[in-house]
Design a protein around this motif. Structure first.
Motif, PDB file in Angstrom:
ATOM      1  N   GLY A  39       3.242   3.592  10.418  1.00 14.80           N
ATOM      2  CA  GLY A  39       3.203   3.300  11.842  1.00 14.80           C
ATOM      3  C   GLY A  39       1.797   3.402  12.418  1.00 14.80           C
ATOM      4  O   GLY A  39       1.301   2.470  13.079  1.00 14.80           O
ATOM      5  N   TRP A  40       1.105   4.493  12.130  1.00  8.63           N
ATOM      6  CA  TRP A  40      -0.267   4.664  12.623  1.00  8.63           C
ATOM      7  C   TRP A  40      -1.203   3.637  12.004  1.00  8.63           C
ATOM      8  O   TRP A  40      -2.073   3.074  12.678  1.00  8.63           O
ATOM      9  N   PHE A  41      -1.036   3.407  10.719  1.00  2.00           N
ATOM     10  CA  PHE A  41      -1.916   2.484   9.992  1.00  2.00           C
ATOM     11  C   PHE A  41      -1.793   1.066  10.551  1.00  2.00           C
ATOM     12  O   PHE A  41      -2.800   0.384  10.815  1.00  2.00           O
ATOM     13  N   LEU A  45      -4.533  -1.197  12.751  1.00  3.49           N
ATOM     14  CA  LEU A  45      -4.972  -2.531  12.325  1.00  3.49           C
ATOM     15  C   LEU A  45      -4.710  -3.595  13.381  1.00  3.49           C
ATOM     16  O   LEU A  45      -5.477  -4.558  13.501  1.00  3.49           O
ATOM     17  N   THR A  46      -3.616  -3.449  14.148  1.00  2.00           N
ATOM     18  CA  THR A  46      -3.176  -4.546  15.019  1.00  2.00           C
ATOM     19  C   THR A  46      -3.194  -4.227  16.506  1.00  2.00           C
ATOM     20  O   THR A  46      -3.303  -5.146  17.315  1.00  2.00           O
ATOM     21  N   HIS A  47      -3.011  -2.943  16.862  1.00  2.00           N
ATOM     22  CA  HIS A  47      -2.841  -2.546  18.268  1.00  2.00           C
ATOM     23  C   HIS A  47      -1.739  -3.364  18.929  1.00  2.00           C
ATOM     24  O   HIS A  47      -1.835  -3.765  20.093  1.00  2.00           O
ATOM     25  N   SER A  48      -0.663  -3.598  18.184  1.00  2.00           N
ATOM     26  CA  SER A  48       0.439  -4.439  18.656  1.00  2.00           C
ATOM     27  C   SER A  48       1.767  -3.709  18.518  1.00  2.00           C
ATOM     28  O   SER A  48       2.108  -3.219  17.432  1.00  2.00           O
ATOM     29  N   ALA A  49       2.526  -3.638  19.625  1.00  2.00           N
ATOM     30  CA  ALA A  49       3.866  -3.054  19.570  1.00  2.00           C
ATOM     31  C   ALA A  49       4.801  -3.913  18.732  1.00  2.00           C
ATOM     32  O   ALA A  49       5.679  -3.407  18.021  1.00  2.00           O
ATOM     33  N   LEU A  50       4.629  -5.244  18.808  1.00  2.00           N
ATOM     34  CA  LEU A  50       5.459  -6.141  18.013  1.00  2.00           C
ATOM     35  C   LEU A  50       5.255  -5.896  16.528  1.00  2.00           C
ATOM     36  O   LEU A  50       6.218  -5.917  15.749  1.00  2.00           O
ATOM     37  N   ILE A 108      -2.532  -7.847   7.673  1.00  2.00           N
ATOM     38  CA  ILE A 108      -1.345  -7.014   7.833  1.00  2.00           C
ATOM     39  C   ILE A 108      -0.213  -7.387   6.888  1.00  2.00           C
ATOM     40  O   ILE A 108       0.643  -6.555   6.561  1.00  2.00           O
ATOM     41  N   TRP A 109      -0.182  -8.635   6.383  1.00  2.00           N
ATOM     42  CA  TRP A 109       0.964  -9.077   5.589  1.00  2.00           C
ATOM     43  C   TRP A 109       1.164  -8.277   4.309  1.00  2.00           C
ATOM     44  O   TRP A 109       2.322  -8.072   3.895  1.00  2.00           O
ATOM     45  N   PRO A 110       0.087  -7.787   3.627  1.00  2.00           N
ATOM     46  CA  PRO A 110       0.360  -6.977   2.436  1.00  2.00           C
ATOM     47  C   PRO A 110       1.124  -5.689   2.745  1.00  2.00           C
ATOM     48  O   PRO A 110       1.927  -5.223   1.924  1.00  2.00           O
ATOM     49  N   VAL A 111       0.894  -5.126   3.922  1.00  2.00           N
ATOM     50  CA  VAL A 111       1.635  -3.925   4.305  1.00  2.00           C
ATOM     51  C   VAL A 111       3.115  -4.252   4.461  1.00  2.00           C
ATOM     52  O   VAL A 111       3.992  -3.541   3.957  1.00  2.00           O
ATOM     53  N   TYR A 112       3.419  -5.364   5.152  1.00  2.00           N
ATOM     54  CA  TYR A 112       4.817  -5.775   5.302  1.00  2.00           C
ATOM     55  C   TYR A 112       5.466  -6.042   3.939  1.00  2.00           C
ATOM     56  O   TYR A 112       6.623  -5.680   3.710  1.00  2.00           O
ATOM     57  N   ALA A 113       4.720  -6.682   3.048  1.00  2.00           N
ATOM     58  CA  ALA A 113       5.264  -6.987   1.718  1.00  2.00           C
ATOM     59  C   ALA A 113       5.626  -5.710   0.974  1.00  2.00           C
ATOM     60  O   ALA A 113       6.692  -5.614   0.339  1.00  2.00           O
ATOM     61  N   LEU A 114       4.755  -4.703   1.068  1.00  2.00           N
ATOM     62  CA  LEU A 114       5.022  -3.436   0.382  1.00  2.00           C
ATOM     63  C   LEU A 114       6.175  -2.678   1.050  1.00  2.00           C
ATOM     64  O   LEU A 114       6.973  -2.020   0.364  1.00  2.00           O
ATOM     65  N   VAL A 115       6.298  -2.792   2.371  1.00  2.00           N
ATOM     66  CA  VAL A 115       7.426  -2.173   3.063  1.00  2.00           C
ATOM     67  C   VAL A 115       8.737  -2.835   2.644  1.00  2.00           C
ATOM     68  O   VAL A 115       9.764  -2.160   2.461  1.00  2.00           O
ATOM     69  N   VAL A 116       8.722  -4.154   2.449  1.00  2.00           N
ATOM     70  CA  VAL A 116       9.908  -4.861   1.969  1.00  2.00           C
ATOM     71  C   VAL A 116      10.297  -4.357   0.572  1.00  2.00           C
ATOM     72  O   VAL A 116      11.482  -4.158   0.273  1.00  2.00           O
TER      73      VAL A 116
END
Length: 410
Positions: A39-41, A45-50, A108-116
């Motif tokens: 969450g912090w990371f 990186l994005t400063h985005s709630a979305l 940011i997409w590699p983080v999402y991929a690893l979360v998946v």
């Protein structure tokens, strides 16, 4: 009838349960620490709630989309191996997050991929381990095993976020390394379990009939269906967790420190009740006690909604956690103990989706209702709805209401 007699502490004489419980605690710590760090990371990186919202979606969708397959795998292959491999995959994903943090990249997409990947592996671990637990202990200790398992998870849920925040002060790399190590140790612990089920001589083909068998079984069992659906709707309407920041800021005026205290209370209540149930297992009137616990959950939620005092609000949230643990204890005993062993994985997978959906949709429902009516009316209406659901379920599912013992000998 099989009664849950004997000391709750006797379950720890079972070496397999100690390994299982240790793995549950380690993975609970890893999940919670890593959730804080991701969450912090992501926000850094994005400063985005979305972007933060998409992290939760990336973690939940794999469980929902793979539920039918993961349950089938848990019923066809050795659950100990499935769980161990799933934790190993999560360990690799955590070390992947570590490598990404070390790289200094900003995509940011590699983080999402690893979360998946983490979410997918978790989707296979949960039904396998839920189905494995009843085979590790005698029926007389099953209620205590459920309670101890829940208390270990809840304790990790209390410690994990604080530990994750503390380690994050040293950088996200430290948290990801700690989570990866915890998942690896959990993988080894599950692999070391000595229980060896009889090998499956003939693996059923993957068909819609076999994949949907878990759903069909739940629909055919009024006690199990009633318990799972009761939890789904109670949490869907009665959960106030998503609105705690609003209460801390605008109702109680206690700031971030008060928010931390409020967030810790449900888990503290759940741990306390789980330890009590582990030591003094519930023996009689299981169904009506589950319904009463849901009513208490609703009453405590309603009282929290009306409270303007921090100590009273904390006490109400403590009670919601304790009452919810009684419901979890009874529901998991029915789901894991009532289901035939050859069906446990598929039923557990459906149960996991119900739990995840109630939590995720419950937060969404609370947010929508609060946006329309305000936070206080939303919580009060949610508590009242939960009480009404408990009364209604007692009429719709008389088999659940009248159920006496946790386990019935087949």
């Amino acid at each position: 009838m099989v009664k849950t007699t004997g000391s709750g502490w006797a379950v720890f004489a079972n070496g397999d349960f100690r390994l299982f419980g240790g793995a549950r605690f380690l993975t609970g710590l890893a999940y919670q620490m890593q959730a804080v760090a991701i969450g912090w990371f992501v926000y850094e990186l994005t400063h985005s709630a979305l972007a933060l919202g998409l992290v939760g979606l990336a973690g939940f969708l794999p469980a929902m989309l793979s539920a039918l397959v993961s349950g089938h795998v848990a019923d066809v292959y050795e659950r100990r191996i499935v769980g161990s491999l799933a934790f190993a995959v999560q360990s690799v994903a955590s070390f992947g997050l570590l490598a990404y943090a070390l790289s200094g990249a900003t995509a940011i997409w590699p983080v999402y991929a690893l979360v998946v990947i983490v979410g997918t592996a978790r989707a296979f671990a949960n039904p396998a381990l839920q189905a494995l637990l009843p085979t590790l202990v005698p029926a007389t200790l099953f209620g205590s095993a459920i309670a101890w398992n829940a208390s270990l998870w809840q304790t990790a849920s209390v410690m994990g976020p604080a530990l994750g925040g503390l380690l994050y002060a040293l950088g996200p790399k430290v948290v990801f390394a700690a989570a990866g190590t915890s998942f690896a140790l959990a993988s080894v612990s599950i692999a070391l379990i000595r229980h060896r089920p009889a090998p499956v001589t003939e693996r059923p083909a993957v068909t819609w009939a076999t994949l949907l068998a878990g759903i069909g079984y739940i629909r055919s069992q009024p006690v199990v269906l009633g318990a799972i659906s009761l939890d789904l709707f109670a949490v869907l309407f009665g959960g106030a967790t998503a609105l705690l920041p609003i209460y801390a800021a605008s109702v109680l005026h206690v700031g971030p420190l008060g928010l931390g205290l409020l967030r810790s209370m449900p888990a503290a209540g759940a741990v306390t009740m789980a330890l009590f149930l582990a030591t003094y297992p519930l023996r009689r009137h299981a169904g009506i006690r589950m319904l009463r616990a849901v009513m208490v959950f609703g009453l405590a939620t309603l009282a929290f909604g009306l409270s303007t005092s921090l100590p009273l609000s904390m006490a109400c949230l403590f009670v919601t956690g304790a009452a919810d643990m009684i419901s979890v204890y009874v529901r998991q005993s029915f789901v894991q103990g009532e289901t035939p062993d050859e069906m446990r994985g598929r039923v557990a997978a459906v149960n996991t989706v119900f739990i995840g959906a109630s939590n995720e949709l419950g937060e969404f429902e609370s947010g929508l209702l609060a946006a329309a009516l305000g936070a206080v009316p939303a919580v009060v209406l949610g508590g009242a709805a939960t009480i009404a659901i408990a009364v209604l379920w007692g009429r719709l599912f008389p088999a659940l209401r009248d159920r006496d013992h946790l386990l019935v000998q087949k």
